[in-house]
Write an enzyme that holds these catalytic residues in place. Structure first.
Site, mmCIF file in Angstrom:
data_model
loop_
_atom_site.group_PDB
_atom_site.id
_atom_site.type_symbol
_atom_site.label_atom_id
_atom_site.label_comp_id
_atom_site.label_asym_id
_atom_site.label_seq_id
_atom_site.Cartn_x
_atom_site.Cartn_y
_atom_site.Cartn_z
ATOM 1 N N HIS A 5 -10.455 2.356 -1.472
ATOM 2 C CA HIS A 5 -10.627 1.925 -0.091
ATOM 3 C C HIS A 5 -11.421 0.623 -0.104
ATOM 4 C CE1 HIS A 5 -10.138 4.003 4.048
ATOM 5 N NE2 HIS A 5 -8.978 3.736 3.501
ATOM 6 N N HIS A 11 0.817 -1.205 0.000
ATOM 7 C CA HIS A 11 0.000 0.000 0.000
ATOM 8 C C HIS A 11 0.858 1.266 0.000
ATOM 9 C CE1 HIS A 11 -3.938 1.856 0.641
ATOM 10 N NE2 HIS A 11 -3.308 2.733 1.402
#
Lengths: 226, 744
Positions: free
Chosen positions: B95, B48
Site C-alpha cells: 500500500h 494494479h
C-alpha cells in the site's frame, strides 16, 4: 464454578480468556452476547479486552450502555465476581463500578510489552493465591491505560487496600521507570470497596502458559476457581 | 445519464488507457463504451488489477509444491497444508502510494485489505507482519511518515485483535518521497471450510455485505499505477478511509458465514471495488451477473453507477448465496449489525449487466475484464542498467581500514537499519490471541497452532541495496535469508509470498531489475522447495529523484513440527560454545558497513550458492531438532560482529558477553562486517561438540568453534573489539527513539 465472558462488538480478547479457562483449567465457561438482557447463572463474569464498539468515543464509554451491562452491574451489586481486563477495566470505570479514569498513555502511544507487577493486595478473591513479595511478569497492550483519580480517591484506595497491582521493576521496586503509561501510584489494577470487582490493564490470560513466556497470570484464575 | 462526459480516446487516456487498449475495448464491445463501462475497463486494466506488465514474468515463478492446496492467483491468497486437517492462508500486499500521501489511512487500509484477503477464504487471521521502507530520519517528513504509518498499522491491526509479530524496517535516501508499506497476514482454516471466490449457478443470489459504499478511493487502483509527483498530494481523496471496528464485525460474520454450505463464494472488495469482485468471481465460475446498483447501501446521496462500481470503500464483501438462503445470510449479518443486501442474481450469460433505477448502464463480458482473460499482457523491453559499470568497478582495496573497531561496531548497532525497532513494534499488539511464542525483534516470529503440537515461523526479508547492485543475486538472497531466518527458529521453510516493489516498468533498466529479480526468486524457491503462493506487484515507485532501489520483499512461512524445537536467537548459558556454520568471504558490497562508515552503496551484492545455503540450513535444522542448539542467529546486515552483538543483548532476562576468535585471512573490516551469505551462528553445550561436527560433516558444511559465551558482559572479538555489552545495548535500543526525537 462457572465463568461467563462478555462479548461486545469489538471485543478481541474474549477468546483468549475463554481458552485459558476451558483449555488450561478445564472449568465451565460460556460467552455472554452483549445484546442479552437476562443473565444465566454465573459465578464470575469477565469483561475482556478489545475495542468495544470501536472505542471511537472514549474507551469503554459506549459499552456501558449496552444491554448486558445493566445485568453485569446488578450481578456485581449482588456480590458476584467481575473481572475487567484492559478494555474491560475501562468499561468498569465508565460504568462506575470502579472509581477514577483511564486516560491516554502519557507518551500518547499504544504500548504492548511485558511489564512487572507487584501484588499489593493478596487478600481478595482474585489475588489470594499470590504472596506479598511476588513480582509478576505479564504483558500490557493498550492506548489508554493511564490510571487517574483525585487525591482523596487514591488515598481511599490505599487506605482500604484496594490497589491490587502496581507496575514495578524486575526487583519489585515501584518506581517511575517501571511505569509504562503514567498511571498514578503506578496503579495497574484496583478493586471496588466490596472487593468483588477487579479491573486491571495487564492481561493475565496472556501469561498462563509456559510456552508463551509466563505463567504468572495463572494464580489469578486459580484464586477465583478455588 | 445526462451529465456524463462524452466518451472518446481523450477521456480514455485520462483514465490511464493507451490507444491500443482503447481500440481493444471497442473491439470487445463492438461499439464505443459508455462512461460507466469505460470506468470499469480502466480500473480492471490498470496495472494494479491486471498485472499487465508483470504477469508474463510472474508465470515463471515456481507455483507447485507438495503442500500447496491453492496455487498463486487461484484465490485471494495461497493455501498450504500443515497437517491435522489444517491449512495456512497467507499473503503480502503493498500500500505504498496511499501511504505516501496519507500515511495513517494508507497504512491502515493496507492492513485492512490484506486481512480481508485472508478471511474471505474462511481463514481466521492469526498473525500479521509488515515490511516498511522510509527515507532517512534526519528529514522531518520521513519521521512524520514513519510515525503515521506505524500508527495506522497499529490502529487497524490492534483493533482487529490480530497480533503483529514480525517484519523489517529499512531506511535509505531512495525511499524519501516514496515509502514502502507492505503488509502480510497469516490465517488458519480447516480444510473443509475453505471458501472460494467464485460465482456460479444461474439464479443464485449476489449480496453486498459490510460497510456502505461511498465515494472514497475511486480510481485508487489507477492512482497506484502511476508515478508519485507534486500533484500526488491532490490524490488524498483517492485514499480510502479504514474502519477496523466494522472490519472486526465483518471478520466474525464472514467466518460464521463461511461454515455454511449454502455459500457458493465470497470475495472481499479491495482495489476497484464492486467492478473487480463481480467480474473476477463471475469469470472464475464462467457465469454472469445481473446487478441492480441502486440496491447497494450507499453512504452518500446521488452516487452514479460509475461511482458505485469504482468505489474502494473499505470493509465490504461480495457474497454469492444459493437461491433460497437469503434470509439465513441476512440473519447472520443482522446479529453483527452489518448491512447485507441482495444486489443481483447470477446469470448464465457470462456478462456483467449493470442496472440502476430500471435503466441499463452497461454490459461487459466478465472474461474480457480480468487478469488471465482479456486484460492486456505486455512484454517489456529490458536493458542492463548503466550504473552497474560504476558500482561494479569499485576497488575495495582502496577503502581505508578503520582505526577503532569498537567505535565502528557501536555505529553499526545504532544505524537505524540494524538498531532495535522496539520503538515501532511496541506500538503493535504482539500477543493477542495467545499464540505468540516468539514476537518481534528475533530471527523470525513463531506462532503456535492451538490444538496441535505444531507452530509456524514467519519472517519478511528484502535487502534493496543487494538487489540494486545485483538484481538476480539480491533477490535470491532475499529468499535465502528469509528461509535461514525461519530455520534459526527451528522451522522448515515451506512456502513464500512476495511483494515486488519496483520503479516504472516502462523504463528498460527498471524492467531488467524486475526480470532478473524474478529469476533470482524463482531459482531460490525451486532450490528450497518453497513455492510462491501469491503476492503482489507494485510498480511506479518513483519520486522526483528517480526509482527506488528494486525491493522485492519475501514473506517466508516455515513449519515447526514440535514446539520443543522452537529456538531463540540470543545467548543463554555461560560457557556455551559458539560455532559458525558456513564460511565468511568477507564480502563488503552493498554492506551496512560500507553505507554507514564510508557512505557508499557499491560493489556487487554478496555471492550466493543456493546448494550450499540449503546444506547449511539443513545442518542447522537437524541440530536443532536433535536438541543440541541453545541459540541460532543468522549473519546478515552488519556481518559477524553485529550478529554476535545482537546475540549478547537479545536475552530479556540478562545480557551475556562472548569471547570470540576469528581466524584472520581477511582484512579485519571484511572479517567483522562483511555480509557473506549462508552463515549461521549457533551455540551448543560443550558435550554436544562431537555430535555437532558429525552433522556438519554429513551435510558437508564447514563448522568451526569461534568462541564461548561468557557471563562477564564483555564482547571480545580478536584483539580489535572489546566492548561492554551495556554500551552495545544502549546504542541498539536508543538509536531510533533518539532519531525520532532530535530535539531531545
Amino acid at each position: 464454578m462457572k465463568f461467563g465472558v462478555v462479548v461486545f462488538p469489538g471485543s478481541n480478547c474474549d477468546y483468549d480468556a475463554y481458552y485459558v479457562l476451558k483449555k488450561v483449567f478445564n472449568v465451565q465457561v460460556e460467552y455472554i452476547w452483549h445484546k442479552e438482557t437476562k443473565l444465566r447463572r454465573f459465578d464470575v463474569i469477565i469483561l475482556p479486552g478489545g475495542f468495544s464498539y470501536g472505542d471511537y468515543l472514549r474507551a469503554g464509554a459506549v459499552a456501558k450502555f449496552s444491554p448486558v451491562m445493566k445485568e453485569v452491574i446488578q450481578f456485581a451489586k449482588n456480590g458476584g465476581s467481575v473481572l475487567g481486563i484492559c478494555n474491560g477495566f475501562q468499561i468498569l470505570v465508565e460504568a462506575d463500578l470502579l472509581p477514577g479514569a483511564l486516560i491516554t498513555n502519557n507518551h500518547l502511544q499504544f504500548r504492548c510489552q511485558d511489564v512487572f507487577l507487584k501484588v499489593k493486595n493478596t487478600e481478595s478473591r482474585f489475588t489470594k493465591n499470590y504472596n506479598k513479595e511476588d513480582v509478576l511478569k505479564i504483558p500490557i497492550a493498550h492506548h489508554s491505560g493511564n490510571y487517574f483519580a483525585e487525591e482523596h480517591i487514591l488515598k481511599e484506595l490505599e487506605d482500604e487496600d484496594r490497589i491490587a497491582f502496581q507496575y514495578c521493576n524486575s526487583k519489585g521496586e515501584v518506581c517511575d521507570e517501571a511505569n509504562p503509561n503514567g498511571s498514578k501510584l503506578n496503579i495497574a489494577g484496583i478493586l471496588n470497596k466490596e472487593k468483588n470487582v477487579l479491573g486491571m490493564m495487564p492481561h493475565p490470560e496472556r501469561a498462563a502458559e509456559e510456552l508463551l513466556g509466563s505463567e504468572h497470570g495463572l494464580e489469578l484464575f486459580k484464586s477465583l476457581i478455588g | 445519464m445526462k451529465n456524463e462526459p462524452k466518451v472518446d480516446f481523450n477521456l480514455a487516456k485520462e483514465h490511464g488507457l493507451n490507444e491500443e487498449e482503447w481500440e481493444k475495448i471497442k473491439k470487445i464491445l463492438g461499439r464505443t463504451p459508455n462512461f460507466t463501462e469505460l470506468g470499469v475497463f480502466s480500473v480492471m486494466w490498470s496495472e494494479h488489477c491486471s498485472y499487465k506488465n508483470s504477469i508474463a514474468e510472474l508465470k515463471k515463478l515456481p507455483r507447485d509444491g507438495e503442500n500447496l492446496l491453492v496455487k498463486a492467483g487461484e484465490e485471494n491468497a495461497g493455501l498450504i497444508d500443515i497437517g491435522d486437517g489444517l491449512a495456512i492462508a497467507f499473503k503480502i500486499e503493498s500500500h505504498n502510494h496511499p501511504s505516501a500521501v496519507e500515511p495513517f489511512q494508507g497504512a491502515a487500509t493496507g492492513v485492512g485489505g490484506i486481512l480481508r484477503d485472508i478471511f474471505t477464504m474462511g481463514a481466521r487471521p492469526i498473525a500479521s507482519l509488515n515490511s516498511l521502507r522510509f527515507g532517512p530520519l534526519d528529514i522531518p517528513r520521513n519521521r512524520y511518515l514513519l510515525d503515521e504509518v506505524v500508527k495506522g498499522i497499529a490502529h487497524y491491526g490492534n483493533c482487529m485483535g490480530v497480533p503483529t509479530v514480525a517484519g523489517e524496517v529499512y531506511f535509505d535516501e531512495c525511499y524519501t518521497g516514496n515509502p514502502l508499506v507492505n503488509a502480510m497476514t497469516i490465517g488458519i482454516v480447516d480444510h473443509n471450510r475453505v471458501k472460494s471466490a467464485i460465482s456460479e449457478g444461474e439464479g443464485n443470489i449476489v449480496m453486498v455485505v459490510g460497510s456502505s459504499t461511498g465515494r472514497d478511493g475511486i480510481h485508487g487502483a489507477t492512482f497506484a499505477s502511476e508515478e508519485l509527483s507534486e500533484e500526488s498530494e491532490n490524490r488524498r481523496s483517492n485514499v480510502q478511509v479504514g474502519d477496523p471496528f466494522t472490519e472486526k464485525l465483518l471478520l466474525e460474520a464472514t467466518l460464521e458465514l463461511a461454515r455454511k454450505e449454502y455459500i457458493i463464494g465470497i470475495q472481499d472488495m479491495g482495489a476497484a471495488g464492486i467492478a473487480c469482485s463481480t467480474s473476477e468471481m463471475s469469470d472464475k465460475g464462467n457465469s454472469g451477473m445481473l446487478l441492480d446498483l441502486g440496491k447497494v447501501p450507499m453512504r452518500e446521496a446521488g452516487m452514479t453507477p460509475y461511482e458505485i462500481l469504482l468505489s474502494e470503500s473499505q470493509e465490504r464483501m461480495l457474497v454469492i448465496v444459493r437461491n433460497g438462503f437469503e434470509e439465513e445470510v441476512k440473519n447472520i449479518f443482522k446479529k453483527w449489525d452489518l448491512n447485507c443486501v441482495k444486489v443481483g442474481t447470477v446469470t448464465n450469460k457470462k456478462s456483467l449487466d449493470y442496472y440502476m433505477n430500471g435503466k441499463k448502464y452497461g454490459s461487459i463480458p466478465a472474461y474480457d475484464l480480468v487478469l488471465g482473460g482479456g486484460a492486456p499482457v505486455y512484454f517489456r523491453e529490458t536493458k542492463e542498467p548503466e550504473y552497474f559499470k560504476e558500482t561494479r568497478s569499485f576497488d575495495f582495496s582502496k577503502v581505508p581500514e578503520p582505526e577503532d573497531y569498537n567505535e565502528v561496531l557501536l555505529k553499526l548497532m545504532s544505524s537505524p537499519n540494524i538498531a532495535s525497532k522496539r520503538y515501532i513494534y511496541q506500538q503493535y499488539d504482539q500477543s493477542v490471541r495467545t499464540n505468540t511464542v516468539i514476537g518481534p525483534g528475533a530471527s523470525s516470529a513463531v506462532i503456535r497452532i492451538k490444538g496441535t503440537n505444531k507452530a509456524i515461523a514467519s519472517k519478511t526479508d528484502g535487502n534493496g541495496r543487494y538487489v540494486y547492485l545485483n538484481p538476480y543475486k539480491g533477490a535470491a538472497i532475499a529468499v535465502a535469508e528469509s528461509a535461514r531466518n525461519v530455520v534459526c527458529s527451528g522451522a522448515k521453510p515451506i512456502a513464500i509470498t512476495n511483494c515486488l516493489n519496483f520503479g516504472n516498468p516502462y523504463d528498460p533498466e527498471v524492467y531488467y531489475q524486475f526480470q532478473e529479480a524474478i529469476r533470482g526468486i524463482g531459482d531460490a524457491c525451486r532450490k528450497f522447495k518453497t513455492p510462491v503462493t501469491g503476492g503482489n506487484v507494485s510498480f511506479y515507485n518513483e519520486s522526483e529523484k528517480g526509482a527506488i532501489f528494486p525491493t522485492p520483499v519475501i514473506g517466508m512461512l516455515g513449519l515447526i513440527d514440535d514446539v520443543s524445537h522452537i529456538t531463540n536467537s540470543y545467548f543463554k548459558n555461560d560457557g556455551d560454545f559458539i560455532m559458525m556454520l558456513g564460511t565468511s568471504k568477507g564480502e563488503l558490497g552493498g554492506s551496512e558497513y560500507m553505507k554507514v562508515i564510508h557512505n557508499q552503496v557499491v560493489g556487487d551484492s554478496p555471492s550466493i550458492d543456493l546448494s550450499f545455503e540449503k546444506r547449511v540450513q539443513k545442518a542447522c535444522l537437524k541440530a536443532i531438532r536433535k536438541g543440541y542448539v541453545t541459540s541460532a542467529i543468522d549473519v546478515s546486515d552488519g556481518g559477524l560482529a553485529v550478529a554476535l552483538a545482537e546475540a549478547c543483548i537479545g536475552n530479556p532476562e540478562k545480557n551475556f558477553g562472548a569471547s570470540v576468535f576469528l581466524s584472520r585471512k581477511l582484512r579485519d573490516d571484511e572479517l567483522f562486517f562483511g555480509e557473506s551469505q549462508s552463515i549461521i551462528l549457533i551455540t551448543i553445550n560443550e558435550s554436544k561438540l562431537l555430535e555437532m561436527e558429525k552433522i556438519a560433516s554429513k551435510f558437508i558444511v564447514p563448522c568451526v568453534t569461534i568462541g564461548k559465551v561468557k557471563d562477564d558482559g564483555i564482547l571480545k572479538i580478536n584483539n580489535e573489539i572489546k566492548i561492554n555489552v551495556k554500551d552495545i545495548e544502549k546504542a541498539y535500543y536508543s538509536a531510533i527513539p533518539n532519531a525520532m526525537d532530535p530535539e531531545k
